[in-house]
Design a protein around this motif. Structure first.
Motif, mmCIF file in Angstrom:
data_model
loop_
_atom_site.group_PDB
_atom_site.id
_atom_site.type_symbol
_atom_site.label_atom_id
_atom_site.label_comp_id
_atom_site.label_asym_id
_atom_site.label_seq_id
_atom_site.Cartn_x
_atom_site.Cartn_y
_atom_site.Cartn_z
ATOM 1 N N LYS A 51 0.153 13.629 6.342
ATOM 2 C CA LYS A 51 -0.986 13.558 5.444
ATOM 3 C C LYS A 51 -1.237 11.911 4.808
ATOM 4 C CE LYS A 51 -3.225 15.243 1.333
ATOM 5 N NZ LYS A 51 -2.694 15.321 0.021
ATOM 6 N N PRO A 52 -0.020 11.676 4.309
ATOM 7 C CA PRO A 52 0.148 10.180 3.669
ATOM 8 C C PRO A 52 -0.139 9.088 4.761
ATOM 9 C CG PRO A 52 2.197 11.320 3.136
ATOM 10 C CD PRO A 52 1.364 12.325 3.588
ATOM 11 N N ALA A 53 0.439 9.325 5.946
ATOM 12 C CA ALA A 53 0.221 8.364 7.100
ATOM 13 C C ALA A 53 -1.038 8.411 7.258
ATOM 14 C CB ALA A 53 0.901 8.729 8.301
ATOM 15 N N LYS A 54 -2.083 9.503 7.361
ATOM 16 C CA LYS A 54 -3.391 9.579 7.761
ATOM 17 C C LYS A 54 -4.043 8.581 6.465
ATOM 18 C CE LYS A 54 -7.074 12.647 9.335
ATOM 19 N NZ LYS A 54 -7.348 13.831 9.197
ATOM 20 N N THR A 55 -3.948 8.764 5.334
ATOM 21 C CA THR A 55 -4.449 8.266 4.179
ATOM 22 C C THR A 55 -4.263 6.518 4.073
ATOM 23 O OG1 THR A 55 -3.921 10.199 2.683
ATOM 24 C CG2 THR A 55 -4.595 8.197 1.872
ATOM 25 N N LEU A 56 -2.912 6.345 4.476
ATOM 26 C CA LEU A 56 -2.483 4.881 4.778
ATOM 27 C C LEU A 56 -2.938 4.260 6.116
ATOM 28 C CD1 LEU A 56 0.897 5.513 3.059
ATOM 29 C CD2 LEU A 56 -0.875 4.068 2.209
ATOM 30 N N ASP A 57 -3.661 5.136 6.938
ATOM 31 C CA ASP A 57 -4.041 4.588 8.236
ATOM 32 C C ASP A 57 -2.770 4.130 9.009
ATOM 33 O OD1 ASP A 57 -6.021 4.118 10.300
ATOM 34 O OD2 ASP A 57 -6.386 2.250 9.578
ATOM 35 N N LEU A 58 -1.776 4.965 9.068
ATOM 36 C CA LEU A 58 -0.780 4.684 9.877
ATOM 37 C C LEU A 58 -0.370 5.678 10.724
ATOM 38 C CD1 LEU A 58 1.552 3.116 7.086
ATOM 39 C CD2 LEU A 58 1.077 1.705 9.037
ATOM 40 N N THR A 59 0.480 5.424 11.649
ATOM 41 C CA THR A 59 1.011 6.610 12.267
ATOM 42 C C THR A 59 2.245 7.144 11.667
ATOM 43 O OG1 THR A 59 2.687 5.353 14.073
ATOM 44 C CG2 THR A 59 0.400 5.581 14.717
ATOM 45 N N GLU A 84 0.874 -1.100 0.224
ATOM 46 C CA GLU A 84 -0.104 -0.050 0.063
ATOM 47 C C GLU A 84 0.968 1.169 0.016
ATOM 48 O OE1 GLU A 84 -3.610 -2.085 2.532
ATOM 49 O OE2 GLU A 84 -2.986 0.157 3.263
ATOM 50 N N VAL A 85 2.013 0.954 0.715
ATOM 51 C CA VAL A 85 2.886 2.267 0.768
ATOM 52 C C VAL A 85 3.532 2.666 -0.565
ATOM 53 C CG1 VAL A 85 5.045 3.136 1.864
ATOM 54 C CG2 VAL A 85 3.221 2.366 3.395
#
Lengths: 162, 149
Positions: free
Chosen positions: A27-35, A8-9
């Protein structure tokens, strides 16, 4: 093997650039549901594995004065023990104007095995370079000047990895 | 372009650190305040000296295969060929070059079989009678750090 999250990353960053801010990975972390930290861990790991080639800026070579661009195809005997090949590799590796240097399977309709992309201020600079290398190393070559860029996109890896 | 912007472009081409605040560390290394560096990068991007900042991936390590393809496309067929190529996700780069084989592009696929079949279909779609595929055997150098003057 890659985990689902790693895929996914990779898919995300194959289509999205990194934004210009102090914390560009929020922002990318949020989209990818990661911290943010978990995302950095995954990216660091992918870099260690050599899957991430680089995290860098790409400049526009035309805008920065490199108006002449060419693919140069060479015919080089790659047999080991040849001293010539080491000399040629040194020339291509050491010259900043050479961005890509590939070995390819030759084809009877286009019988060259080494391909370099060169970026210079003028066509003459490219011609002179090729001429010099070819005469010093006794090589056949062909210069294919770029006339027009029709497509330049990133590979959408999400579609390729599933 | 001033000296600082040249320094920034040179540094960006070399690479950024993968950290929570990459521009902070990048700026520290240059000895400039982060805020100034970000403002300058923004300007370089708006003026199109900089195309993008992001990640690039080693497609071979991901198990993908690629080839450089050269085709002979007559002048009156270039628009059609370009439309086909724009619609093909396997092709990322396409250039017109001064040669009998005038159209050159890269083709990447997830397996050798998909690559082979993809090219057969593409040859039909492009309506070309001459297509040469030059599969990648070894990447010896892939770097982009031009001197900016």
């Amino acid at each position: 093997m890659l985990s689902k999250k790693e895929k996914e990353v990779i898919a995300y960053f194959s289509v999205n650039d990194v934004g210009l801010s102090s914390h560009p990975f929020i922002k990318p972390a949020k989209t990818l549901d990661l911290t943010e930290v978990a995302l950095i861990d995954i990216l660091t790991n992918l870099q260690k594995k050599g899957i991430i080639k680089n995290f860098s800026g790409v400049i526009d070579h035309k805008k920065t004065g490199y108006k002449a661009n060419a693919l140069i195809a060479w015919n080089i005997n790659l047999a080991s023990g040849s001293t010539k090949i080491n000399k040629i590799i040194d020339i291509f590796m050491g010259d900043n104007r050479i961005s890509h240097f590939y070995q390819r399977a030759p084809n009877i309709h286009f019988n060259y095995n080494i391909y370099t992309m060169m970026h210079a201020k003028t066509k003459k600079e490219i011609k002179d370079f090729a001429e010099k290398v070819a005469s010093e190393c006794n090589l056949n070559y062909e210069i294919l000047f770029t006339e027009k860029e029709l497509k330049k996109e990133k590979l959408r890896l999400g579609e390729m990895l599933c | 372009m001033d000296k600082k912007n040249k320094q920034i472009l040179a540094g960006l081409q070399k690479g950024l650190p993968i950290t929570i605040q990459p521009f902070q560390q990048f700026s520290d290394d240059l000895g400039l305040p982060e805020k100034e560096v970000i403002t300058r990068i923004d300007w370089l991007r708006k003026k199109a000296f900089l195309r993008r900042i992001g990640f690039s991936f080693n497609t071979h390590k991901l198990g993908l295969v690629s080839t450089l393809v050269a085709c002979k496309i007559p002048k009156n067929n270039i628009n059609h060929a370009q439309k086909v190529i724009m619609g093909c996700a396997n092709i990322t780069h396409n250039y017109l070059r001064k040669h009998r084989l005038n159209m050159w592009f890269t083709f990447t696929a997830s397996s050798p079989k998909k690559l082979k079949n993809g090219l057969i279909k593409l040859k039909k779609d492009l309506k070309t009678d001459e297509m040469v595929s030059l599969p990648t055997e070894k990447i010896l150098k892939l770097r982009f750090a031009l001197n900016v003057e």
